[in-house]
Design a protein around this motif. Structure first.
Motif, PDB file in Angstrom:
ATOM      1  N   VAL A   1      -0.027  -7.204  11.552  1.00 13.57           N
ATOM      2  CA  VAL A   1       0.724  -6.660  10.427  1.00 13.57           C
ATOM      3  C   VAL A   1       1.297  -5.296  10.765  1.00 13.57           C
ATOM      4  O   VAL A   1       2.476  -5.030  10.542  1.00 13.57           O
ATOM      5  N   ASP A   2       0.471  -4.419  11.330  1.00 15.38           N
ATOM      6  CA  ASP A   2       0.906  -3.039  11.510  1.00 15.38           C
ATOM      7  C   ASP A   2       0.740  -2.514  12.930  1.00 15.38           C
ATOM      8  O   ASP A   2       0.638  -1.319  13.143  1.00 15.38           O
TER       9      ASP A   2
ATOM     10  N   LEU B   1       6.375  -5.580   3.122  1.00 15.37           N
ATOM     11  CA  LEU B   1       5.797  -4.504   3.920  1.00 15.37           C
ATOM     12  C   LEU B   1       6.765  -3.351   4.160  1.00 15.37           C
ATOM     13  O   LEU B   1       6.378  -2.331   4.711  1.00 15.37           O
TER      14      LEU B   1
ATOM     15  N   TYR C   1       4.647  -6.933  11.908  1.00 14.93           N
ATOM     16  CA  TYR C   1       5.399  -7.375  10.729  1.00 14.93           C
ATOM     17  C   TYR C   1       6.025  -6.200   9.986  1.00 14.93           C
ATOM     18  O   TYR C   1       7.084  -6.342   9.388  1.00 14.93           O
ATOM     19  N   THR C   2       5.392  -5.048  10.037  1.00 13.51           N
ATOM     20  CA  THR C   2       5.993  -3.874   9.397  1.00 13.51           C
ATOM     21  C   THR C   2       7.307  -3.503  10.081  1.00 13.51           C
ATOM     22  O   THR C   2       8.245  -3.051   9.416  1.00 13.51           O
TER      23      THR C   2
ATOM     24  N   THR D   1       8.039  -0.300   3.389  1.00 15.06           N
ATOM     25  CA  THR D   1       7.604   0.789   2.505  1.00 15.06           C
ATOM     26  C   THR D   1       8.770   1.609   1.988  1.00 15.06           C
ATOM     27  O   THR D   1       8.616   2.363   1.040  1.00 15.06           O
TER      28      THR D   1
ATOM     29  N   VAL E   1      -3.048  -2.136   6.672  1.00 13.74           N
ATOM     30  CA  VAL E   1      -2.405  -2.749   5.526  1.00 13.74           C
ATOM     31  C   VAL E   1      -3.309  -3.878   5.041  1.00 13.74           C
ATOM     32  O   VAL E   1      -3.735  -4.717   5.827  1.00 13.74           O
TER      33      VAL E   1
ATOM     34  N   VAL F   1      -4.208  -7.283   3.829  1.00 14.04           N
ATOM     35  CA  VAL F   1      -3.532  -8.572   3.940  1.00 14.04           C
ATOM     36  C   VAL F   1      -4.175  -9.551   2.962  1.00 14.04           C
ATOM     37  O   VAL F   1      -5.377  -9.778   3.018  1.00 14.04           O
TER      38      VAL F   1
ATOM     39  N   TYR G   1       6.122 -12.075   2.239  1.00  8.37           N
ATOM     40  CA  TYR G   1       5.075 -11.103   2.537  1.00  8.37           C
ATOM     41  C   TYR G   1       5.583 -10.070   3.545  1.00  8.37           C
ATOM     42  O   TYR G   1       5.403  -8.859   3.354  1.00  8.37           O
TER      43      TYR G   1
END
Length: 114
Positions: free
Chosen positions: A47-48, A108, A56-57, A110, A26, A28, A104
């Motif tokens: 993040v992923d 994420l 974070y996802t 989706t 992802v 950033v 933010y």
């Protein structure tokens, strides 16, 4: 002894500062990377990908409001994330920055309706 501990902290901070989020699947934004490194979020979260804490996802999939994420930054609820070590309260993060991070994180999701 204090000198050794200080050197260990300096090394840990240097490692956190050098984390390259550009390799994440992802993209950033730079301002988010800066905040994640400034407040040491990157020491435990990606993040992923799962690290010490959830990706974070995965947090985004919980459908927390931005305000709830800010609240959880200050007062984590370990029961929300079984199988992970408890997060320390991150009370040093100013509310404005916590809100930027929360927005933010929620971006994420989706599966969110656009």
């Amino acid at each position: 002894m204090k000198k050794k501990i200080g050197m260990l902290w300096a090394a840990a901070l240097a490692l956190v500062a050098s984390i390259d989020t550009a390799n994440a699947q992802v993209k950033v934004p730079e301002n988010i990377t800066t905040l994640m490194n400034k407040y040491t979020c990157s020491a435990c979260h990606r993040v992923d990908a799962r690290l010490v804490g959830p990706a974070y996802t995965d947090v985004a999939k919980k459908k927390y409001t931005d305000a709830k994420i800010v609240e959880l930054i200050y007062k984590p609820v370990p029961e929300n994330w079984p199988g992970y070590p408890p997060m320390a309260p991150m009370t040093q993060v100013p509310k404005e920055d916590a809100l930027v991070l929360a927005k933010y994180i929620n971006s994420l999701d989706t599966k969110a309706k656009k």
